[in-house]
Design a protein around this motif. Structure first.
Motif, mmCIF file in Angstrom:
data_model
loop_
_atom_site.group_PDB
_atom_site.id
_atom_site.type_symbol
_atom_site.label_atom_id
_atom_site.label_comp_id
_atom_site.label_asym_id
_atom_site.label_seq_id
_atom_site.Cartn_x
_atom_site.Cartn_y
_atom_site.Cartn_z
ATOM 1 N N LEU A 43 53.429 -29.852 -35.561
ATOM 2 C CA LEU A 43 52.631 -29.990 -34.342
ATOM 3 C C LEU A 43 51.488 -28.972 -34.317
ATOM 4 O O LEU A 43 50.387 -29.284 -33.852
ATOM 5 C CB LEU A 43 53.532 -29.802 -33.118
ATOM 6 C CG LEU A 43 54.570 -30.911 -32.889
ATOM 7 C CD1 LEU A 43 55.519 -30.533 -31.760
ATOM 8 C CD2 LEU A 43 53.895 -32.242 -32.585
ATOM 9 N N GLY A 44 51.738 -27.772 -34.802
ATOM 10 C CA GLY A 44 50.664 -26.789 -34.853
ATOM 11 C C GLY A 44 49.550 -27.200 -35.787
ATOM 12 O O GLY A 44 48.363 -27.000 -35.487
ATOM 13 N N ALA A 45 49.899 -27.794 -36.928
ATOM 14 C CA ALA A 45 48.866 -28.277 -37.851
ATOM 15 C C ALA A 45 48.048 -29.397 -37.222
ATOM 16 O O ALA A 45 46.810 -29.445 -37.367
ATOM 17 C CB ALA A 45 49.523 -28.755 -39.147
ATOM 18 N N LEU A 46 48.707 -30.296 -36.512
ATOM 19 C CA LEU A 46 47.968 -31.365 -35.822
ATOM 20 C C LEU A 46 47.037 -30.784 -34.763
ATOM 21 O O LEU A 46 45.912 -31.269 -34.582
ATOM 22 C CB LEU A 46 48.959 -32.344 -35.191
ATOM 23 C CG LEU A 46 49.781 -33.205 -36.158
ATOM 24 C CD1 LEU A 46 50.775 -34.065 -35.385
ATOM 25 C CD2 LEU A 46 48.865 -34.069 -37.001
ATOM 26 N N GLY A 47 47.493 -29.761 -34.053
ATOM 27 C CA GLY A 47 46.629 -29.124 -33.063
ATOM 28 C C GLY A 47 45.424 -28.459 -33.704
ATOM 29 O O GLY A 47 44.313 -28.504 -33.152
ATOM 30 N N PHE A 48 45.628 -27.845 -34.870
ATOM 31 C CA PHE A 48 44.505 -27.218 -35.579
ATOM 32 C C PHE A 48 43.486 -28.267 -36.021
ATOM 33 O O PHE A 48 42.268 -28.072 -35.889
ATOM 34 C CB PHE A 48 45.033 -26.445 -36.782
ATOM 35 C CG PHE A 48 43.959 -25.840 -37.632
ATOM 36 C CD1 PHE A 48 43.308 -24.690 -37.231
ATOM 37 C CD2 PHE A 48 43.586 -26.430 -38.833
ATOM 38 C CE1 PHE A 48 42.306 -24.128 -38.011
ATOM 39 C CE2 PHE A 48 42.586 -25.885 -39.622
ATOM 40 C CZ PHE A 48 41.949 -24.733 -39.201
ATOM 41 N N VAL A 49 43.966 -29.376 -36.538
ATOM 42 C CA VAL A 49 43.055 -30.454 -36.937
ATOM 43 C C VAL A 49 42.313 -31.005 -35.723
ATOM 44 O O VAL A 49 41.094 -31.251 -35.776
ATOM 45 C CB VAL A 49 43.835 -31.565 -37.657
ATOM 46 C CG1 VAL A 49 42.954 -32.783 -37.907
ATOM 47 C CG2 VAL A 49 44.404 -31.049 -38.974
ATOM 48 N N ALA A 50 43.031 -31.186 -34.617
ATOM 49 C CA ALA A 50 42.392 -31.703 -33.406
ATOM 50 C C ALA A 50 41.317 -30.752 -32.894
ATOM 51 O O ALA A 50 40.232 -31.186 -32.476
ATOM 52 C CB ALA A 50 43.449 -31.939 -32.326
ATOM 53 N N PHE A 51 41.594 -29.452 -32.936
ATOM 54 C CA PHE A 51 40.588 -28.486 -32.493
ATOM 55 C C PHE A 51 39.338 -28.561 -33.365
ATOM 56 O O PHE A 51 38.210 -28.546 -32.866
ATOM 57 C CB PHE A 51 41.180 -27.075 -32.529
ATOM 58 C CG PHE A 51 40.202 -25.996 -32.179
ATOM 59 C CD1 PHE A 51 39.948 -25.682 -30.858
ATOM 60 C CD2 PHE A 51 39.527 -25.297 -33.170
ATOM 61 C CE1 PHE A 51 39.033 -24.686 -30.527
ATOM 62 C CE2 PHE A 51 38.618 -24.308 -32.854
ATOM 63 C CZ PHE A 51 38.369 -24.002 -31.529
ATOM 64 N N SER A 52 39.515 -28.632 -34.675
ATOM 65 C CA SER A 52 38.366 -28.694 -35.583
ATOM 66 C C SER A 52 37.555 -29.960 -35.352
ATOM 67 O O SER A 52 36.311 -29.921 -35.303
ATOM 68 C CB SER A 52 38.855 -28.627 -37.037
ATOM 69 O OG SER A 52 39.623 -27.464 -37.270
ATOM 70 N N ILE A 53 38.231 -31.099 -35.193
ATOM 71 C CA ILE A 53 37.525 -32.367 -35.001
ATOM 72 C C ILE A 53 36.788 -32.380 -33.669
ATOM 73 O O ILE A 53 35.623 -32.825 -33.581
ATOM 74 C CB ILE A 53 38.516 -33.531 -35.094
ATOM 75 C CG1 ILE A 53 39.097 -33.619 -36.513
ATOM 76 C CG2 ILE A 53 37.838 -34.847 -34.726
ATOM 77 C CD1 ILE A 53 38.074 -33.817 -37.597
ATOM 78 N N LYS A 54 37.427 -31.901 -32.609
ATOM 79 C CA LYS A 54 36.773 -31.927 -31.303
ATOM 80 C C LYS A 54 35.597 -30.956 -31.260
ATOM 81 O O LYS A 54 34.575 -31.230 -30.618
ATOM 82 C CB LYS A 54 37.788 -31.577 -30.202
ATOM 83 C CG LYS A 54 38.809 -32.670 -29.953
ATOM 84 C CD LYS A 54 39.735 -32.328 -28.820
ATOM 85 C CE LYS A 54 38.983 -32.333 -27.503
ATOM 86 N NZ LYS A 54 38.520 -33.668 -27.121
ATOM 87 N N PHE A 55 35.719 -29.822 -31.925
ATOM 88 C CA PHE A 55 34.592 -28.897 -31.977
ATOM 89 C C PHE A 55 33.423 -29.514 -32.733
ATOM 90 O O PHE A 55 32.262 -29.407 -32.310
ATOM 91 C CB PHE A 55 35.035 -27.588 -32.649
ATOM 92 C CG PHE A 55 33.932 -26.595 -32.803
ATOM 93 C CD1 PHE A 55 33.413 -25.925 -31.716
ATOM 94 C CD2 PHE A 55 33.403 -26.321 -34.057
ATOM 95 C CE1 PHE A 55 32.384 -25.005 -31.861
ATOM 96 C CE2 PHE A 55 32.378 -25.409 -34.217
ATOM 97 C CZ PHE A 55 31.867 -24.744 -33.123
#
Length: 482
Positions: free
Chosen positions: A290-302
């Motif tokens: 879940l933390g890895a998915l959150g990191f990917v989501a943060f990068s994509i949204k930024f």
């Protein structure tokens, strides 16, 4: 020392307090007042007092320790204020606790065994104008975040793969690849779709619970735990979460500040019969995933935010410029969702519940967690059955909704604790109140221009004064006094 007008010189013993040894060796001047008469050490007087003089000349009034605390000045004084702020007041309380007893800290507090649900008028205090504003603010941010999520999804869906902006700023993929734009759009659409689905699911569940409670509930269901737990969950957990929810929220599972608490809660499943090793492995894998998915989501949204802003900048082909309002909406929408990565209110609530229900071992057990959830369901039941019963149905339901939407860990603390302000202790009351022997605590600080040692001479009991008496016959006569 001055007793009945007679002056006596009494050297201080070096073993009374650690910080008094240099004070005695250097023979600093101290002023003492006995019975209203003041005196200073005199080099020519006798160092001993007879028992008759003590019996007749020492009155039973106050003994004031007026030796000031010596501190440094200028820059060193400013540094002291930063390192030890409000030292004077806290020094008073410290000496009172050391000499009168440690019960002064919490003797004015008591934890109610009923959790405060039977407090007189406590339910009515859960509704006020400020709470109306707080509930309205929560609903506003829920609507604003829903608008942000929907608009992000629509923007990505309508974006053409061949646009130049797609290749200007991309993360986590190879920019030189021929299909970089398509891959970037796919990742953005996946993140935006996950956010939209989660927001829609939470909204539909909240509507279901609200409609069921107001129109479809039976009398038998109102006596059960389930509906009240669902109401508390919707009003106090789901709605605040929806106010700044995003796919970036999964990044909280890698936050080291909440990992310990989450693990302790997960280990309560061991008491229910699950394997300890299985619980730990499942916890570690799920948190990493879940933390890895959150990191990917943060990068994509930024990256998506940068693309949206760059797409609106004026260029040779575009003569218009995005308005300031749209820029603020885009930036504030992203910042608002970034705030939701770690829910501060949720962390504070969890910490308070761990203090109240966790017990002395500071760890949640399965039974303690069950008792916590049952208590919160009782809070929702009390609010929905006891708040403003005499008002018309619409106003009554509105008030109860406001009370639940604005319910926080601060209300839990107010419910659980009883406070007796007459027994509360602070520096002002300690200075104004005199002990039975009339001793004034901790004199004010005096600043001197040159000093390398900070010396404290504040005493709050007759026993402390007796310990400072001289040795030999004078000590024996002083110890004989009550």
């Amino acid at each position: 020392w001055s007793v009945g007008g007679m002056q006596h010189h009494t050297p201080l013993p070096c073993g009374f307090l650690p910080d008094l040894a240099p004070l005695a060796r250097r023979q600093h001047s101290h002023r003492w007042s006995v019975g209203g008469s003041s005196g200073v050490p005199s080099q020519g007087t006798s160092p001993a007092m007879s028992s008759a003089q003590l019996a007749t000349d020492a009155p039973s009034s106050s003994l004031v320790a007026a030796a000031p605390v010596v501190r440094r000045r200028c820059l060193q004084r400013l540094i002291d204020k930063v390192i030890v702020p409000d030292e004077d007041d806290r020094n008073v309380i410290f000496h009172a606790a050391r000499q009168q007893g440690r019960d002064i800290f919490f003797r004015h507090l008591r934890i109610r065994s009923d959790g405060g649900l039977s407090k007189q008028g406590i339910v009515e205090s859960l509704y006020s104008r400020s709470r109306v504003f707080s509930a309205a603010l929560t609903l506003f941010f829920v609507v604003f975040n829903m608008y942000t999520v929907v608009m992000n999804w629509c923007t990505i869906w309508n974006m053409q793969t061949g646009e130049n902006e797609m290749d200007d700023f991309v993360l986590l993929i190879d920019r030189s690849a021929s299909n970089a734009g398509q891959n970037f759009k796919t990742m953005q659409l996946a993140v935006a779709s996950a956010e939209l689905a989660a927001m829609a699911g939470m909204m539909l569940y909240s509507l279901y619970v609200t409609m069921r409670y107001n129109f479809c509930i039976s009398e038998a269901d109102l006596k059960e735990y389930r509906i009240w737990h669902q109401l508390y969950n919707v009003c106090c957990e789901i709605f605040p979460r929806m106010s700044n929810f995003s796919a970036m929220k999964s990044l909280q599972f890698l936050n080291p500040q909440v990992l310990g608490t989450s693990l302790s809660l997960e280990l309560t499943k061991v008491e229910e019969g699950r394997s300890y090793l299985r619980v730990v492995i499942t916890f570690a894998i799920s948190r990493l995933l879940l933390g890895a998915l959150g990191f990917v989501a943060f990068s994509i949204k930024f990256a998506h935010l940068v693309v949206q802003l760059k797409a609106q900048l004026p260029s040779a082909e575009k003569t218009y410029q995005i308005s300031i309002e749209n820029q603020v909406a885009l930036l504030f929408g992203f910042v608002n969702q970034a705030f939701g990565i770690t829910q501060i209110a949720q962390v504070e609530t969890s910490r308070l519940f761990l203090f109240i229900f966790g017990g002395e071992d500071s760890a949640m057990q399965a039974g303690e967690l069950d008792r916590q959830e049952a208590y919160l369901a009782c809070v929702a039941y009390t609010v929905c059955t006891s708040l403003s019963p005499d008002l018309p149905p619409f106003r009554r339901r509105l008030r109860r909704a406001v009370a639940l939407l604005s319910f926080t860990h601060l209300d839990v603390q107010s419910l659980v604790l009883d406070e007796d302000e007459s027994r509360e202790v602070d520096a002002r009351t300690l200075r104004s109140k005199q002990a039975p022997t009339g001793i004034v605590l901790a004199p004010p600080v005096e600043y001197r221009r040159s000093s390398t040692v900070t010396e404290t001479a504040s005493f709050a009991s007759v026993s402390s004064a007796v310990e400072m008496a001289p040795t030999g016959a004078a000590a024996a006569t002083a110890a004989a006094q009550p």
